[in-house]
Design a protein around this motif. Structure first.
Motif, PDB file in Angstrom:
ATOM      1  N   ASP A  27       0.820  -1.216   0.000  1.00 52.52           N
ATOM      2  CA  ASP A  27       0.000   0.000   0.000  1.00 52.52           C
ATOM      3  C   ASP A  27       0.853   1.264   0.000  1.00 52.52           C
ATOM      4  OD1 ASP A  27      -2.350  -1.556   0.216  1.00 52.52           O
ATOM      5  OD2 ASP A  27      -2.086  -1.689   2.393  1.00 52.52           O
ATOM      6  N   LEU A  28       2.119   1.132   0.374  1.00 51.33           N
ATOM      7  CA  LEU A  28       2.987   2.308   0.517  1.00 51.33           C
ATOM      8  C   LEU A  28       3.925   2.504  -0.671  1.00 51.33           C
ATOM      9  CD1 LEU A  28       4.008   1.907   4.293  1.00 51.33           C
ATOM     10  CD2 LEU A  28       2.137   3.251   3.325  1.00 51.33           C
ATOM     11  N   ARG A  29       3.740   1.715  -1.718  1.00 52.40           N
ATOM     12  CA  ARG A  29       4.706   1.703  -2.811  1.00 52.40           C
ATOM     13  C   ARG A  29       4.872   3.070  -3.483  1.00 52.40           C
ATOM     14  NH1 ARG A  29       3.311  -3.284  -5.737  1.00 52.40           N
ATOM     15  NH2 ARG A  29       4.258  -4.219  -3.893  1.00 52.40           N
ATOM     16  N   GLU A  30       3.816   3.807  -3.640  1.00 50.84           N
ATOM     17  CA  GLU A  30       3.879   5.119  -4.306  1.00 50.84           C
ATOM     18  C   GLU A  30       3.595   6.267  -3.344  1.00 50.84           C
ATOM     19  OE1 GLU A  30       4.861   5.231  -7.381  1.00 50.84           O
ATOM     20  OE2 GLU A  30       4.870   3.049  -7.581  1.00 50.84           O
ATOM     21  N   THR A  31       3.759   6.023  -2.056  1.00 47.99           N
ATOM     22  CA  THR A  31       3.356   7.007  -1.050  1.00 47.99           C
ATOM     23  C   THR A  31       4.546   7.794  -0.520  1.00 47.99           C
ATOM     24  OG1 THR A  31       1.556   5.552  -0.363  1.00 47.99           O
ATOM     25  CG2 THR A  31       2.173   7.313   1.164  1.00 47.99           C
ATOM     26  N   PRO A  32       4.510   9.133  -0.555  1.00 50.16           N
ATOM     27  CA  PRO A  32       5.579   9.939   0.059  1.00 50.16           C
ATOM     28  C   PRO A  32       5.707   9.613   1.545  1.00 50.16           C
ATOM     29  CG  PRO A  32       4.167  11.302  -1.315  1.00 50.16           C
ATOM     30  CD  PRO A  32       3.479   9.976  -1.185  1.00 50.16           C
ATOM     31  N   LEU A  33       6.956   9.441   1.979  1.00 50.81           N
ATOM     32  CA  LEU A  33       7.204   8.973   3.338  1.00 50.81           C
ATOM     33  C   LEU A  33       8.058   9.978   4.113  1.00 50.81           C
ATOM     34  CD1 LEU A  33       6.979   6.599   5.371  1.00 50.81           C
ATOM     35  CD2 LEU A  33       9.073   5.679   4.355  1.00 50.81           C
ATOM     36  N   ILE A  34       7.611  10.280   5.326  1.00 48.81           N
ATOM     37  CA  ILE A  34       8.408  11.091   6.256  1.00 48.81           C
ATOM     38  C   ILE A  34       9.108  10.097   7.178  1.00 48.81           C
ATOM     39  CG2 ILE A  34       8.351  12.879   8.031  1.00 48.81           C
ATOM     40  CD1 ILE A  34       5.554  13.642   6.742  1.00 48.81           C
ATOM     41  N   MET A  35      10.428  10.071   7.144  1.00 46.91           N
ATOM     42  CA  MET A  35      11.172   9.006   7.796  1.00 46.91           C
ATOM     43  C   MET A  35      11.987   9.518   8.983  1.00 46.91           C
ATOM     44  SD  MET A  35      11.423   5.807   7.645  1.00 46.91           S
ATOM     45  CE  MET A  35      12.465   4.466   8.227  1.00 46.91           C
ATOM     46  N   HIS A  36      12.233   8.632   9.923  1.00 46.00           N
ATOM     47  CA  HIS A  36      13.086   8.937  11.073  1.00 46.00           C
ATOM     48  C   HIS A  36      14.548   9.025  10.643  1.00 46.00           C
ATOM     49  CE1 HIS A  36       9.816   8.007  13.917  1.00 46.00           C
ATOM     50  NE2 HIS A  36       9.497   7.077  13.047  1.00 46.00           N
ATOM     51  N   SER A  37      15.279   9.915  11.270  1.00 47.68           N
ATOM     52  CA  SER A  37      16.705  10.031  10.993  1.00 47.68           C
ATOM     53  C   SER A  37      17.430   8.780  11.480  1.00 47.68           C
ATOM     54  CB  SER A  37      17.278  11.262  11.705  1.00 47.68           C
ATOM     55  OG  SER A  37      18.691  11.209  11.720  1.00 47.68           O
ATOM     56  N   ASN A  59      10.966   6.878  -1.807  1.00 48.25           N
ATOM     57  CA  ASN A  59       9.732   7.581  -1.436  1.00 48.25           C
ATOM     58  C   ASN A  59       9.941   8.578  -0.299  1.00 48.25           C
ATOM     59  OD1 ASN A  59       8.487   5.983  -3.302  1.00 48.25           O
ATOM     60  ND2 ASN A  59       7.468   4.635  -1.819  1.00 48.25           N
ATOM     61  N   VAL A  60      11.111   8.555   0.329  1.00 43.63           N
ATOM     62  CA  VAL A  60      11.347   9.413   1.494  1.00 43.63           C
ATOM     63  C   VAL A  60      11.489  10.861   1.046  1.00 43.63           C
ATOM     64  CG1 VAL A  60      12.880   9.918   3.425  1.00 43.63           C
ATOM     65  CG2 VAL A  60      12.411   7.541   2.789  1.00 43.63           C
ATOM     66  N   VAL A  61      10.589  11.710   1.556  1.00 42.64           N
ATOM     67  CA  VAL A  61      10.614  13.126   1.184  1.00 42.64           C
ATOM     68  C   VAL A  61      11.167  14.013   2.291  1.00 42.64           C
ATOM     69  CG1 VAL A  61       8.748  12.933  -0.498  1.00 42.64           C
ATOM     70  CG2 VAL A  61       8.178  13.354   1.907  1.00 42.64           C
ATOM     71  N   HIS A  62      11.112  13.536   3.522  1.00 44.92           N
ATOM     72  CA  HIS A  62      11.659  14.289   4.657  1.00 44.92           C
ATOM     73  C   HIS A  62      12.262  13.299   5.643  1.00 44.92           C
ATOM     74  CE1 HIS A  62       9.771  18.005   3.361  1.00 44.92           C
ATOM     75  NE2 HIS A  62       8.593  17.405   3.329  1.00 44.92           N
ATOM     76  N   VAL A 107       4.681  14.201  12.953  1.00 43.75           N
ATOM     77  CA  VAL A 107       3.219  14.207  12.876  1.00 43.75           C
ATOM     78  C   VAL A 107       2.715  15.554  12.351  1.00 43.75           C
ATOM     79  CG1 VAL A 107       1.069  13.874  14.173  1.00 43.75           C
ATOM     80  CG2 VAL A 107       3.084  12.516  14.748  1.00 43.75           C
ATOM     81  N   SER A 108       3.408  16.631  12.689  1.00 44.22           N
ATOM     82  CA  SER A 108       3.019  17.945  12.165  1.00 44.22           C
ATOM     83  C   SER A 108       3.157  17.990  10.653  1.00 44.22           C
ATOM     84  CB  SER A 108       3.877  19.044  12.805  1.00 44.22           C
ATOM     85  OG  SER A 108       3.657  19.106  14.198  1.00 44.22           O
ATOM     86  N   LEU A 109       4.210  17.382  10.116  1.00 46.75           N
ATOM     87  CA  LEU A 109       4.389  17.333   8.667  1.00 46.75           C
ATOM     88  C   LEU A 109       3.304  16.481   8.014  1.00 46.75           C
ATOM     89  CD1 LEU A 109       8.277  16.968   8.446  1.00 46.75           C
ATOM     90  CD2 LEU A 109       6.903  18.939   7.727  1.00 46.75           C
ATOM     91  N   VAL A 110       2.907  15.390   8.682  1.00 48.54           N
ATOM     92  CA  VAL A 110       1.800  14.583   8.174  1.00 48.54           C
ATOM     93  C   VAL A 110       0.532  15.429   8.116  1.00 48.54           C
ATOM     94  CG1 VAL A 110       0.298  12.602   8.623  1.00 48.54           C
ATOM     95  CG2 VAL A 110       2.773  12.395   8.959  1.00 48.54           C
ATOM     96  N   GLY A 111       0.274  16.184   9.186  1.00 46.32           N
ATOM     97  CA  GLY A 111      -0.910  17.042   9.225  1.00 46.32           C
ATOM     98  C   GLY A 111      -0.901  18.093   8.136  1.00 46.32           C
ATOM     99  N   ALA A 112       0.303  18.473   7.712  1.00 43.54           N
ATOM    100  CA  ALA A 112       0.434  19.455   6.631  1.00 43.54           C
ATOM    101  C   ALA A 112       0.344  18.813   5.251  1.00 43.54           C
ATOM    102  CB  ALA A 112       1.756  20.205   6.774  1.00 43.54           C
ATOM    103  N   GLY A 113       0.114  17.504   5.222  1.00 47.49           N
ATOM    104  CA  GLY A 113      -0.047  16.811   3.951  1.00 47.49           C
ATOM    105  C   GLY A 113       1.233  16.470   3.239  1.00 47.49           C
ATOM    106  N   ARG A 114       2.359  16.442   3.949  1.00 49.39           N
ATOM    107  CA  ARG A 114       3.651  16.209   3.305  1.00 49.39           C
ATOM    108  C   ARG A 114       3.958  14.731   3.080  1.00 49.39           C
ATOM    109  NH1 ARG A 114       5.265  19.630   0.326  1.00 49.39           N
ATOM    110  NH2 ARG A 114       7.405  18.816   0.532  1.00 49.39           N
ATOM    111  N   GLY A 115       3.204  13.833   3.707  1.00 48.68           N
ATOM    112  CA  GLY A 115       3.464  12.417   3.549  1.00 48.68           C
ATOM    113  C   GLY A 115       2.892  11.633   4.707  1.00 48.68           C
ATOM    114  N   VAL A 116       3.302  10.363   4.821  1.00 45.19           N
ATOM    115  CA  VAL A 116       2.867   9.503   5.919  1.00 45.19           C
ATOM    116  C   VAL A 116       4.097   9.145   6.747  1.00 45.19           C
ATOM    117  CG1 VAL A 116       0.990   8.599   4.498  1.00 45.19           C
ATOM    118  CG2 VAL A 116       3.147   7.311   4.663  1.00 45.19           C
ATOM    119  N   ALA A 117       3.876   8.652   7.997  1.00 48.29           N
ATOM    120  CA  ALA A 117       5.013   8.407   8.882  1.00 48.29           C
ATOM    121  C   ALA A 117       4.713   7.283   9.856  1.00 48.29           C
ATOM    122  CB  ALA A 117       5.363   9.682   9.657  1.00 48.29           C
ATOM    123  N   PHE A 118       5.752   6.540  10.209  1.00 51.32           N
ATOM    124  CA  PHE A 118       5.649   5.506  11.234  1.00 51.32           C
ATOM    125  C   PHE A 118       5.858   6.145  12.606  1.00 51.32           C
ATOM    126  CE2 PHE A 118       7.284   3.456   7.383  1.00 51.32           C
ATOM    127  CZ  PHE A 118       6.309   2.477   7.198  1.00 51.32           C
TER     128      PHE A 118
END
Length: 298
Positions: A184-194, A215-218, A227-238
């Motif tokens: 499900d995440l194959r084409e999804t922008p991802l906000i990743m942990h450093s 897919n990692v954008v941030h 989570v703030s970036l997710v709320g801003a529509g920048r991607g999804v995050a674990f």
């Protein structure tokens, strides 16, 4: 201290005979005590003649401090005994930002209930900062993530929670009627942990869900930022399950399919050679008190 007690007795009784009786002594040694005190202080504290005893202006001022001094002297042995038993003193606790969303409040409530005379000094730190502070003696207890060096530290697992996927409210993934899978995440922008500053969550994410690094954008280190970036529509995050308590608008937290339940661990960590009796008392209490945060405890 005997001179101070003698002065307070005379000042309160305004009569040497009654003050001597109160102190279980005779008048001559009581008078000598007052004289020695006045000589030490350097001013006259008590006016006396054959008819009356009165305090001088300096004596009235000295009386207030003398009473405080006696109270402190009487309390000192009790305070020392409480500290030795771990019932008083200071506890410096380090905590991660996400632990403040979950278990920290219960640790503080437990301490307040069972150790009301212990002062708690809180320090917000990431795990690596906590470990360094434990090594240097800067904190007594950490609420932090693995890994933990067993040669230097003792630890207690105090919480487990699930790894979740934070997505924008209107994201297509919210329409799934099942847990999110890797496909499900194959084409999804991802906000990743450093991988450097948030290594624990980075390792968890790649262990439980194959990551398409293209897919990692941030890349960020703090859950709040993520989570703030997710709320801003920048991607999804674990994120850990407790991140939902941040209450950031526009974010939905979804279950993951890849065995991600109860994989996020939080440990209480302390030095093996610590010498803080208050920490010993808190650890004993925590050992007998189930800690719950809305998730299944480990």
């Amino acid at each position: 201290m005997d001179q101070t007690r003698s002065f307070v007795a005379v000042a309160e009784e305004l009569h040497f005979g009654r003050a001597a009786e109160r102190l279980n002594m005779t008048q001559p040694p009581l008078s000598r005590q007052i004289q020695k005190l006045e000589k030490s202080v350097g001013v006259q504290l008590i006016e006396r003649d054959n008819r009356k005893v009165a305090l001088t202006t300096a004596g009235r001022a000295f009386l207030a401090d003398a009473r405080k001094l006696l109270i402190a002297a009487d309390q000192a042995p009790l305070t020392a005994r409480r500290i030795a038993r771990g019932r008083a003193g200071v506890l410096r606790i380090g905590f991660t930002a996400t632990s403040a969303l979950s278990i920290l409040g219960q640790v503080l409530s437990t301490a307040a209930e069972h150790l009301p005379q212990v002062d708690i000094d809180l320090r917000e730190m990431v795990t690596r900062e906590q470990l360094a502070a434990l090594n240097s003696g800067g904190i007594d207890l950490g609420l932090a993530r693995p890994p933990i060096d067993p040669d230097r530290f003792e630890s207690k697992l105090v919480q487990t929670e699930s790894l979740r996927l934070a997505v924008p409210d209107e994201h297509p993934l919210t329409q799934l009627d099942r847990p999110v899978e890797a496909a499900d995440l194959r084409e999804t922008p991802l906000i990743m942990h450093s991988p450097l500053k948030a290594r624990y969550f980075y390792d968890l994410a790649i262990r439980h869900m194959p990551i398409q690094h293209g897919n990692v954008v941030h890349t960020v280190s703090q859950i709040l930022t993520m989570v703030s970036l997710v709320g801003a529509g920048r991607g999804v995050a674990f994120v850990p399950e407790s991140a939902a308590r941040l209450g950031i608008a526009g974010v939905t937290h979804l279950e993951l399919a890849e065995q991600a339940r109860d994989v996020v661990e939080l440990h209480a960590i302390w030095r093996r050679n610590h010498r803080n009796p208050a920490l010993t008392s808190l650890l004993e209490i925590l050992g007998d008190t189930p800690l719950r945060s809305g998730h299944r405890p480990g």
